[in-house]
Design an enzyme around this catalytic site. Structure first.
Site, short mmCIF file in Angstrom:
data_model
loop_
_atom_site.label_atom_id
_atom_site.label_comp_id
_atom_site.label_asym_id
_atom_site.label_seq_id
_atom_site.Cartn_x
_atom_site.Cartn_y
_atom_site.Cartn_z
N TYR A 62 37.82 157.32 59.59
CA TYR A 62 37.51 158.50 60.41
C TYR A 62 37.10 158.25 61.86
O TYR A 62 37.05 159.19 62.64
CB TYR A 62 36.45 159.35 59.70
CG TYR A 62 36.99 159.96 58.42
CD1 TYR A 62 37.84 161.04 58.45
CD2 TYR A 62 36.67 159.41 57.18
CE1 TYR A 62 38.37 161.59 57.29
CE2 TYR A 62 37.19 159.95 56.00
CZ TYR A 62 38.04 161.03 56.07
OH TYR A 62 38.57 161.56 54.92
N PHE A 66 28.90 165.38 49.74
CA PHE A 66 29.80 166.54 49.64
C PHE A 66 31.18 166.08 49.94
O PHE A 66 32.11 166.61 50.01
CB PHE A 66 29.32 167.69 50.57
CG PHE A 66 29.16 167.30 52.03
CD1 PHE A 66 30.26 167.24 52.86
CD2 PHE A 66 27.91 166.99 52.55
CE1 PHE A 66 30.11 166.88 54.20
CE2 PHE A 66 27.75 166.65 53.89
CZ PHE A 66 28.85 166.59 54.72
C1 LIG Z 1 42.78 158.18 53.38
C2 LIG Z 1 44.09 158.94 53.25
C3 LIG Z 1 43.78 160.45 53.15
C4 LIG Z 1 44.92 158.68 54.52
O1 LIG Z 1 46.05 159.52 54.54
P1 LIG Z 1 47.41 159.11 55.28
O2 LIG Z 1 48.25 160.34 55.32
O3 LIG Z 1 47.96 157.88 54.67
O4 LIG Z 1 46.90 158.78 56.74
P2 LIG Z 1 47.79 158.85 58.07
O5 LIG Z 1 49.19 158.40 57.77
O6 LIG Z 1 47.65 160.17 58.74
O7 LIG Z 1 47.03 157.76 58.90
C5 LIG Z 1 46.35 158.01 60.09
C6 LIG Z 1 45.80 156.72 60.60
O8 LIG Z 1 44.73 156.30 59.76
C7 LIG Z 1 44.99 154.99 59.24
N1 LIG Z 1 44.47 155.00 57.87
C8 LIG Z 1 44.61 155.98 57.00
N2 LIG Z 1 43.97 155.67 55.86
C9 LIG Z 1 43.40 154.47 56.06
C10 LIG Z 1 42.62 153.63 55.24
N3 LIG Z 1 42.30 153.99 53.99
N4 LIG Z 1 42.20 152.46 55.75
C11 LIG Z 1 42.55 152.12 57.01
N5 LIG Z 1 43.29 152.89 57.83
C12 LIG Z 1 43.71 154.05 57.34
C13 LIG Z 1 46.49 154.84 59.33
O9 LIG Z 1 46.84 153.49 59.39
C14 LIG Z 1 46.79 155.57 60.61
O10 LIG Z 1 46.46 154.77 61.71
P3 LIG Z 1 47.15 155.00 63.16
O11 LIG Z 1 46.78 156.41 63.58
O12 LIG Z 1 46.54 153.95 63.98
O13 LIG Z 1 48.61 154.85 62.89
C15 LIG Z 1 44.91 158.49 52.01
O14 LIG Z 1 45.11 157.12 52.10
C16 LIG Z 1 44.23 158.80 50.69
O15 LIG Z 1 44.43 159.86 50.12
N6 LIG Z 1 43.41 157.85 50.20
C17 LIG Z 1 42.74 157.95 48.89
C18 LIG Z 1 41.69 159.06 48.88
C19 LIG Z 1 40.67 158.95 50.01
O16 LIG Z 1 40.15 157.89 50.29
N7 LIG Z 1 40.40 160.09 50.67
C20 LIG Z 1 39.42 160.18 51.71
C21 LIG Z 1 38.21 160.84 51.15
S1 LIG Z 1 36.86 160.81 52.31
#
Ligand SMILES: CC(C)(COP(=O)(O)OP(=O)(O)OC[C@H]1O[C@@H](n2cnc3c(N)ncnc32)[C@H](O)[C@@H]1OP(=O)(O)O)[C@@H](O)C(=O)NCCC(=O)NCCS
Length: 404
Positions: free
Chosen positions: A122, A404
């Protein structure tokens, strides 16, 4: 790849969007719980990312208030964020964060806050780590207090209905003292805090609700459960304290005396404990609590002027920030904070930093000095970092007793 991101329109879509994160917890969709959840997370605030008409991601925002130094502020409580493994790393999260922030800004929420599943996600959207919290596990034989405590009141185990009637004002009382608490609505208490579905007990027993009263007046409460186990006929079980909140120092200590004295367990455990929790001074041997610290809330200033003006400051001294904010460019540039109000300025800046730095110091739990040590701030006027530490200081660390 581009995604169509919009609010869900009905319960079916809501459930599909929730499943984006639910699947990572190993859960199946549950219509009854989805319906209940929609009481605290309105359809409008549940965004879904669609690919070719199929929901492949979800991001929610609780519309609650959060306690900040000196008051409360409307907050976009970012939650249930997930993207299907089939669509990861194609920009779905980025598209949903864009839509969520734009919506929150339109609704007039000056800040956003969340608990991060991973620290790497984030920061790029302008969230800063705004506090710390940790786990404790106190061996039952190490529960002595440093000083004797005179019991003043009476503790009762109450039923869920009485808990629902008597606990909320004590939570709200803590919100007056500590930044970082979100204000629970009656629906939140009814659908989330008090209920106790068997599949959410992690193998433990039911929630117990304990109420401490002084002369019939509620002064502290705890929600806890037993996780029992035995080895060689000896209990290795735990009391897991889910939440323990007191109106004042004495009530808090009295409540913990009760929890720590429960017989037939090997340890008393709790989580989300802030580093300045009174227990660390009340216990004779706080080291035995084996405290393990991690990050807690992350805060994002969505409207820098409104957010900075919504909290109070122990000093009115003027500070000019030159902010970078790539994701929300409307915040970019110079802001002058003086006498508790922030406005645009052309004055020479004292400090230059990313907006996430302001998110970190906003609740008073992280100092600008600490962030400067990590090279996250440019001090353009000598002494400005020390001045900012004084301006943003708050006596007690932020505390958010529920994820949350
Ligand atoms: C975390 C999550 C929502 C990311 O979704 P995503 O659609 O793959 O993310 P995006 O493709 O929009 O990525 C945006 C950026 O964040 C980075 N990023 C996303 N998830 C990341 C992670 N877990 N660790 C490191 N970097 C991450 C991407 O590399 C990308 O970087 P860039 O902008 O420099 O290219 C997805 O991996 C997920 O559902 N994870 C499991 C559940 C979870 O952890 N949810 C969060 C709850 S707080």
């Amino acid at each position: 790849m581009s995604f169509d991101v919009r609010s869900v329109e009905n319960l079916d879509e809501f459930q599909q969007a929730l499943f984006s994160i639910g699947q990572y917890f190993g859960q199946d969709p549950n219509p009854e719980r989805t319906e209940q959840f929609s009481r605290i997370l309105p359809f409008e605030r549940m965004l879904a990312a669609r690919d070719d008409g199929q929901i492949v991601g979800g991001a929610g925002a609780f519309p609650f208030e959060m306690s900040v130094p000196g008051g409360r502020v409307r907050c976009c409580g970012t939650t249930v964020v997930g993207v299907y493994p089939t669509h990861r790393r194609r920009g779905a999260l980025r598209a949903m964060m864009r839509a969520q922030f734009d919506q929150a800004r339109e609704l007039g929420e000056p800040i956003a806050a969340l608990w991060a599943s991973e620290e790497t996600i984030y920061g790029r959207y302008g969230y800063g780590r705004a506090g710390y919290a940790g786990d404790i596990a106190i061996p039952r034989e190490r529960v002595a207090f440093a000083r004797p405590l005179e019991a003043r009141g009476r503790i009762r185990i109450v039923d869920p209905a009485e808990a629902l009637a008597k606990f909320p004002p004590l939570w709200d009382g803590l919100a007056q003292e500590r930044p970082g608490l979100f204000i629970r609505s009656p629906d939140w208490w009814e659908t989330r805090t008090i209920p106790d579905p068997v599949d959410r007990r992690s193998g433990g027993g039911p929630k117990r609700f304990a109420l401490l009263e002084h002369d019939g007046e509620p002064v502290a409460y705890a929600i806890y459960r037993h996780n029992m186990s035995w080895e060689n006929f000896v209990s290795t079980g735990k009391v897991r304290v889910i939440e323990a909140i007191g109106r004042d120092a004495h009530a808090t200590a009295e409540l913990w005396r009760f929890l720590l004295d429960i017989d037939w367990v090997a340890s008393i455990e709790s989580s989300l404990i802030p580093p300045d929790h009174p227990l660390f001074f009340v216990l004779a041997e706080p080291r035995r609590a084996r405290y393990r610290l991690g990050d807690s809330l992350w805060v994002r200033l969505l409207d820098v002027g409104a957010a900075l003006s919504a909290r109070t400051y122990p000093q009115g001294e003027a500070l000019v920030f030159d902010l970078r904010d790539e994701f929300c460019p409307w915040n970019e540039g110079r802001w002058r904070l003086a006498d508790g109000a922030a406005e645009r300025t052309e004055d020479a800046p004292d400090l230059r930093c990313d907006v996430s730095v302001l998110g970190s110091i906003y609740l008073g739990g992280v100092t600008l000095s600490a962030l400067a040590q990590a090279n996250l701030v440019d001090e353009l006027t000598p002494g400005a970092i020390a001045r900012a530490d004084g301006v943003f200081r708050h006596g007690l660390h932020p505390w958010c007793p529920e994820i949350f």
